[in-house]
Design an enzyme around this catalytic site. Structure first.
Site, PDB file in Angstrom:
ATOM      1  CG  ASP A   1      -2.005  -0.946   1.259  1.00 45.59           C
ATOM      2  OD1 ASP A   1      -2.055  -1.784   0.343  1.00 45.59           O
ATOM      3  OD2 ASP A   1      -2.836  -0.876   2.175  1.00 45.59           O
TER       4      ASP A   1
ATOM      5  CG  HIS B   1       2.341  -8.691   0.742  1.00 41.73           C
ATOM      6  ND1 HIS B   1       1.779  -9.796   1.337  1.00 41.73           N
ATOM      7  CD2 HIS B   1       2.163  -7.653   1.611  1.00 41.73           C
ATOM      8  CE1 HIS B   1       1.280  -9.450   2.516  1.00 41.73           C
ATOM      9  NE2 HIS B   1       1.495  -8.153   2.704  1.00 41.73           N
TER      10      HIS B   1
ATOM     11  CB  SER C   1      10.865   3.188   4.146  1.00 43.96           C
ATOM     12  OG  SER C   1      12.053   3.729   3.637  1.00 43.96           O
TER      13      SER C   1
END
EC number: 4.1.1.65
Length: 287
Positions: free
Chosen positions: A89, A146, A252
């Site tokens: 995200d 992921h 980050s």
């Protein structure tokens, strides 16, 4: 004001500050921790209805909150095998071709893929003429990373460096930002060739974790560390598309590199500043 913010980043003790924040984030302080988490949720408008544990009291320390899991099924995985998926995200910072070994950062700024990969020449050569994508994770975002595609881990590199903030303002003003900051490079072998997942550290991002090595904490210094992994046999580590591969403490940037002719085109709507949601279609694979 922007110039002042950038100037302060050059002079502030970024590593010391990050270590102090890391200790505080790992501390279990009961009601103090809960109050701080509630403040953070309100300040950054975090949608806790997506979290597997929506109540602040469920988290014993800030790190547990920062790396919170999502409810099962809240990020459905694109099941079209012609597409790789968003790994996180966040928001797309930049994306496009790697031209003559250079990666576009922002207007007036680029940096070399060789430097990004810790001066590992053999690794950089594998991505010549390929594509890159840079995604920024804000403090409000889900912080787990992921796999865009199924891959087998072949190498990890730890590159020491600075800890500048990696927000859009800094990306537009600090030359070679992502090749200057501390980072962990993971290279996977996939059906479309090699893929690099570069996890870039930042100010007050206390640590970077991977699912195979835990928190990556080589001795303090300026030395680059590398680890090679078997790609065949019982000790090979293969992660499925959509599987967690790492996480940040706070937020980050992730930089992805792909080999030449691996990708056909980015999915509709995927462009600089577009919002990303883990599991959605990111790019079409070359036929």
């Amino acid at each position: 004001m922007d110039k002042v913010k950038i100037a302060l980043q050059y002079i502030m003790p970024k590593h010391l500050l990050s270590r102090l924040v890391g200790k505080l984030a790992a501390a279990e302080m009961g009601s103090v921790t809960t109050a701080a988490i509630n403040w953070f949720i309100k300040q950054y408008k975090i949608d806790m209805s997506e979290a597997a544990e929506p109540e602040a009291t469920a988290y014993s320390c800030f790190n547990d909150f920062f790396t919170r899991a999502l409810k099962p099924g809240i990020r459905p995985l694109c099941d079209d095998n012609d597409y790789i998926v968003h790994p996180v995200d966040g928001a797309v910072s930049q994306l496009g071709p790697i031209k003559e070994g250079r990666i576009f950062q922002a207007k007036g700024h680029d940096y070399s893929s060789l430097a990004l990969l810790g001066d590992q020449a053999d690794d950089a050569k594998r991505f010549e003429g390929g594509d890159f994508a840079t995604i920024y994770l804000a403090p409000k975002d889900y912080h787990r990373i992921h796999m865009p595609i199924k891959g087998t881990l072949s190498k990890m590199t730890y590159v020491p460096g600075e800890l500048f903030s990696v927000n859009p303002l800094t990306a537009e003003n600090v030359p070679g930002l992502f090749a200057r900051n501390e980072r962990v490079v993971a290279i996977f072998e996939t059906e479309i060739g090699p893929m690099a997942m570069v996890l870039v550290g930042a100010t007050i991002v206390a640590s970077i974790e991977t699912v195979w090595a835990g928190t990556v904490t080589p001795p303090t210094g300026k030395k680059v560390f590398t680890w090679d992994y078997p790609t065949e046999g019982p000790n090979a580590l293969t992660l499925e598309k959509g599987a967690e591969m790492g996480r940040f403490k706070l937020g980050s940037t992730v930089v992805m590199l792909f080999a030449k002719d691996a990708l056909d085109e980015f999915a509709d709507g995927v462009e600089p500043r577009s919002v990303t949601r883990m599991g959605q279609a990111f790019a079409k694979i070359e036929d």
